[in-house]
Design a protein around this motif. Structure first.
Motif, PDB file in Angstrom:
ATOM      1  N   VAL A 180       0.821  -1.214   0.000  1.00  0.00           N
ATOM      2  CA  VAL A 180       0.000   0.000   0.000  1.00  0.00           C
ATOM      3  C   VAL A 180       0.857   1.266   0.000  1.00  0.00           C
ATOM      4  CG1 VAL A 180      -0.280   0.259   2.512  1.00  0.00           C
ATOM      5  CG2 VAL A 180      -2.119   0.990   0.974  1.00  0.00           C
ATOM      6  N   ALA A 181       2.098   1.157   0.465  1.00  0.00           N
ATOM      7  CA  ALA A 181       2.979   2.341   0.480  1.00  0.00           C
ATOM      8  C   ALA A 181       3.248   2.842  -0.935  1.00  0.00           C
ATOM      9  CB  ALA A 181       4.289   2.005   1.184  1.00  0.00           C
ATOM     10  N   GLY A 182       3.534   1.906  -1.850  1.00  0.00           N
ATOM     11  CA  GLY A 182       3.818   2.287  -3.236  1.00  0.00           C
ATOM     12  C   GLY A 182       2.573   2.460  -4.076  1.00  0.00           C
ATOM     13  N   LEU A 207       4.195  -0.170   9.926  1.00  0.00           N
ATOM     14  CA  LEU A 207       3.516  -0.773   8.793  1.00  0.00           C
ATOM     15  C   LEU A 207       3.335  -2.265   9.035  1.00  0.00           C
ATOM     16  CD1 LEU A 207       6.141  -1.112   5.934  1.00  0.00           C
ATOM     17  CD2 LEU A 207       6.627   0.285   7.907  1.00  0.00           C
ATOM     18  N   GLY A 208       2.297  -2.810   8.420  1.00  0.00           N
ATOM     19  CA  GLY A 208       2.066  -4.239   8.594  1.00  0.00           C
ATOM     20  C   GLY A 208       1.013  -4.769   7.655  1.00  0.00           C
ATOM     21  N   ALA A 209       0.950  -6.103   7.568  1.00  0.00           N
ATOM     22  CA  ALA A 209      -0.126  -6.796   6.855  1.00  0.00           C
ATOM     23  C   ALA A 209      -1.133  -7.213   7.915  1.00  0.00           C
ATOM     24  CB  ALA A 209       0.437  -8.001   6.113  1.00  0.00           C
ATOM     25  N   VAL A 222       3.248  -8.116   1.593  1.00  0.00           N
ATOM     26  CA  VAL A 222       3.539  -6.684   1.651  1.00  0.00           C
ATOM     27  C   VAL A 222       2.573  -6.016   2.622  1.00  0.00           C
ATOM     28  CG1 VAL A 222       4.511  -6.542  -0.682  1.00  0.00           C
ATOM     29  CG2 VAL A 222       2.033  -6.326  -0.361  1.00  0.00           C
ATOM     30  N   CYS A 223       2.844  -4.760   2.961  1.00  0.00           N
ATOM     31  CA  CYS A 223       2.002  -4.064   3.945  1.00  0.00           C
ATOM     32  C   CYS A 223       0.641  -3.686   3.347  1.00  0.00           C
ATOM     33  CB  CYS A 223       2.715  -2.818   4.464  1.00  0.00           C
ATOM     34  SG  CYS A 223       3.280  -1.681   3.180  1.00  0.00           S
TER      35      CYS A 223
END
Length: 337
Positions: A180-182, A207-209, A222-223
């Motif tokens: 989600v960051a990218g 950040l986390g999943a 990925v997060c």
């Protein structure tokens, strides 16, 4: 004489944004589609009265194609965009520019060598409420900017992707890289850089999943959520939240806190920009809604890209803008390590 464009990658971003906006642009004569899945390229060629090619090399080598949109997955941008530039094409690359700064530098080097235009699809700069907010900030109508908060969240890419499946490449570390960051975060970091004429320098993030699972029912690689505190080079402080788990309406809002008042952007469905001054005055603007996955509106990105080619001027979102934003995303991702 119109422009012929190629598109690499025929997923949702091409189907709902790039292809229809090229089709609507009066200077574009034809769209040529390539996808690793030929059926997807053929389907979009039919829908947008273009044509499909079987290999990406056909796009690169066709002298009649002036420009290429790179709508491939994140991990392939540095390959496709670089090759397109080095083959003499102007390039509009989807965000993020690359999976990391090292790969982004490959694209920027190709752009320098080729002398062609490189634009990156940071489309929030083109939203009318954001442009109005920038004008207010530049004129210092509310004094200096002190702090800010921004958010971008929706229900996740599996509800938007072409297959509507949690097997989406967005959930794969090797293809998405930054989760989600990218996907969403990069938009808001770029927006803060644009609005404040500043750059985020220092980052603290969690950040986390937290909730998403892949097609095998396992937590994604990925997060799916990021919450961060940010400090800019000019000393502004802010917070940012990015999420694929906002299981209600989409949030794409930003608030800028200045010496003489507050600018609220995309908090309200009718008044997309609201100014609240220190002495109690409230000024409301109706400037049109921002694009959401459910409600597509014209982004303005394609028109700006074509305009920069026709008038031989620098695109409004350059590779260096995108690189500055990507550096912040790298800092966010490093907070997990």
């Amino acid at each position: 004489m119109g422009i012929k464009v190629g598109i690499i990658g025929c997923g949702s971003i091409t189907k709902f944004r790039h292809a229809p906006e090229y089709k609507a642009n009066p200077h574009v004569d034809e769209i040529v589609f390539f996808d690793r899945n030929p059926d997807r390229a053929e389907a979009l060629a039919k829908e947008f009265t273009g044509r499909a090619v079987k290999t990406v090399g056909e796009l690169y080598k066709d002298p009649t194609i002036t420009a290429i949109s790179d709508c491939s997955s994140n991990d392939a941008h540095h390959i496709y965009s670089s090759n397109a530039l080095l083959n003499g094409k102007h390039v509009l690359c989807e965000k993020p520019l690359a999976i990391n700064v090292e790969c982004a530098e490959i694209i920027l080097e190709a752009q320098r060598k080729s002398g062609k235009k490189l634009m990156v699809d940071h489309n929030q700069r083109f939203a009318k409420a954001h442009q109005k907010a920038k004008e207010i900030i530049e004129k210092k109508e509310l004094g200096e900017v002190l702090t800010f908060k921004t958010a971008f969240g929706h229900q996740g890419p599996e509800s938007w992707g072409v297959n509507k499946s949690n097997a989406t490449w967005f959930f794969k570390k090797n293809r998405s890289h930054s989760g989600v960051a990218g996907d969403l975060g990069i938009h808001k970091i770029d927006l803060i850089h644009y609005l404040l004429d500043d750059e985020v320098e220092d980052v603290h993030a969690f950040l986390g999943a937290l909730d998403k699972v892949d097609e095998n029912g396992q937590p994604i690689e990925v997060c799916d959520n990021v919450v961060c505190a940010l400090k800019t080079k000019k000393g502004r402080l802010g917070t940012a939240s990015f999420s694929w788990t906002y299981y209600g309406s989409e949030d794409n809002s930003t608030t800028i806190y200045c010496q003489k008042g507050i600018i609220k952007i995309y908090h309200h469905s009718v008044n997309q920009l609201i100014i609240e001054t220190k002495d109690g005055e409230v000024i409301k603007y109706e400037l049109g809604n921002i694009q959401t996955n459910d409600h597509q509106t014209k982004s303005g990105v394609i028109d700006a890209f074509i305009d920069s080619i026709i008038h031989d001027k620098e695109p409004p979102v350059t590779g260096s803008h995108a690189l500055a934003t990507l550096k912040v995303i790298e800092k966010i991702l490093a907070c997990k390590e």
